[in-house]
Design a protein around this motif. Structure first.
Motif: not given
Length: 279
Positions: A100-103, A212-216, A223-224, A230-242
């Motif tokens: 997702i992001g800047d075309p 988007m809220r956090e980065r304004g 969005i680059p 990069s930002w979402v990967f830790p959340q994705l990783f931890r959401s997949r474990l359970p």
């Protein structure tokens, strides 16, 4: 599929599905098995060469049509384009998923990104549902007795219980659980070199809004592309474990990633499975 260690040892046609995050060692583990005896089925390879082959090629051709020299050659059928997907090189699948992001920086609009995500989900379900037929086919045609299904990292995201049930009916599901050390390494690696990934739509919507809220950012196309991944990967990783663990608890077995580091040959692999079944 559930069985005792003795039943597994006596099983003439051993069939395993490897489940876990990309990078946890599934493909390396599968590659340690003798190729003359074990058929290595890669879900991501099947997705790229069967179910997303045409969309992947269409995406490449669109890029080529932006180059005048290539555009003329394509229109006159003077050249053709094909992808070269292998089990060890799945870059065309990843490139098709996109970010997702800047075309102007290679990003996708949200609607196009979701369209591709939906195609990938359908393709992954189809690839996993092909497993029983492939088990039959590779034995009847090629004489393979043993089968290992190297499932993609996003299998736990599909929200399709029937697909998991089919895998459990025909294979032993072995979840390779990350260690804290490996978790840190995989997150660091993903943030250093962000790769396109599949997200559940509800997860994507929630995390994108938070990002988007956090980065304004008020516009997704500002969005680059690498920044959100990069930002979402830790959340994705931890959401997949359970999600992985829930599948293993209901249908299969769990081994820690550090245990598979000791697997160097088929005998090691058999012992690993038997230990998991005994627990």
């Amino acid at each position: 599929m559930r069985m005792s260690p003795r039943e597994f040892l006596d099983w003439e046609t051993k069939r395993i599905t490897l489940l876990g995050m990309s990078g946890v060692g599934k493909t390396t583990l599968a590659n340690n098995l003798p190729k003359k005896k074990w058929f290595h089925y890669s879900g991501d390879y099947r997705i790229g060469t069967k179910y997303l082959e045409e969309p992947i090629l269409d995406n490449i051709k669109r890029q080529a049509m932006d180059v005048p020299f290539l555009r003329d050659l394509l229109r006159s059928d003077s050249i053709y384009i094909r992808s070269n997907i292998t089990v060890d090189n799945l870059a065309p699948v990843s490139t098709f998923l996109g970010k997702i992001g800047d075309p102007a920086k290679g990003g996708l609009t949200l609607s196009e990104f979701k369209r591709r995500q939906a195609l990938h989900r359908q393709a992954e379900i189809a690839a996993m549902r092909d497993v029983p037929e492939f088990i039959r086919k590779v034995e009847s045609i090629y004489g393979y007795k043993h089968f290992i299904n190297d499932a993609g990292g996003s299998v736990c995201e599909l929200g399709d219980p029937e697909t998991i049930r089919i895998l459990a009916e025909h294979t032993i599901i072995l979840y390779i659980r990350t260690t804290p050390e490996l978790e840190h390494l995989l997150i660091e690696r993903a943030q250093r070199d962000p790769k396109p990934l599949y997200y559940r739509e509800a997860f994507l919507d929630q995390q994108l809004a938070e990002f988007m809220r956090e980065r304004g950012y008020s516009d997704i196309e500002a969005i680059p592309p690498d920044e959100f991944v990069s930002w979402v990967f830790p959340q994705l990783f931890r959401s997949r474990l359970p999600r992985y663990q829930a599948i293993a608890d209901e249908y299969g077995y769990t081994v820690d990633a550090n245990a598979i580091a000791n697997v160097q040959c088929e005998d090691d692999f058999i012992r690993l499975i038997m230990d998991a079944l005994a627990r």
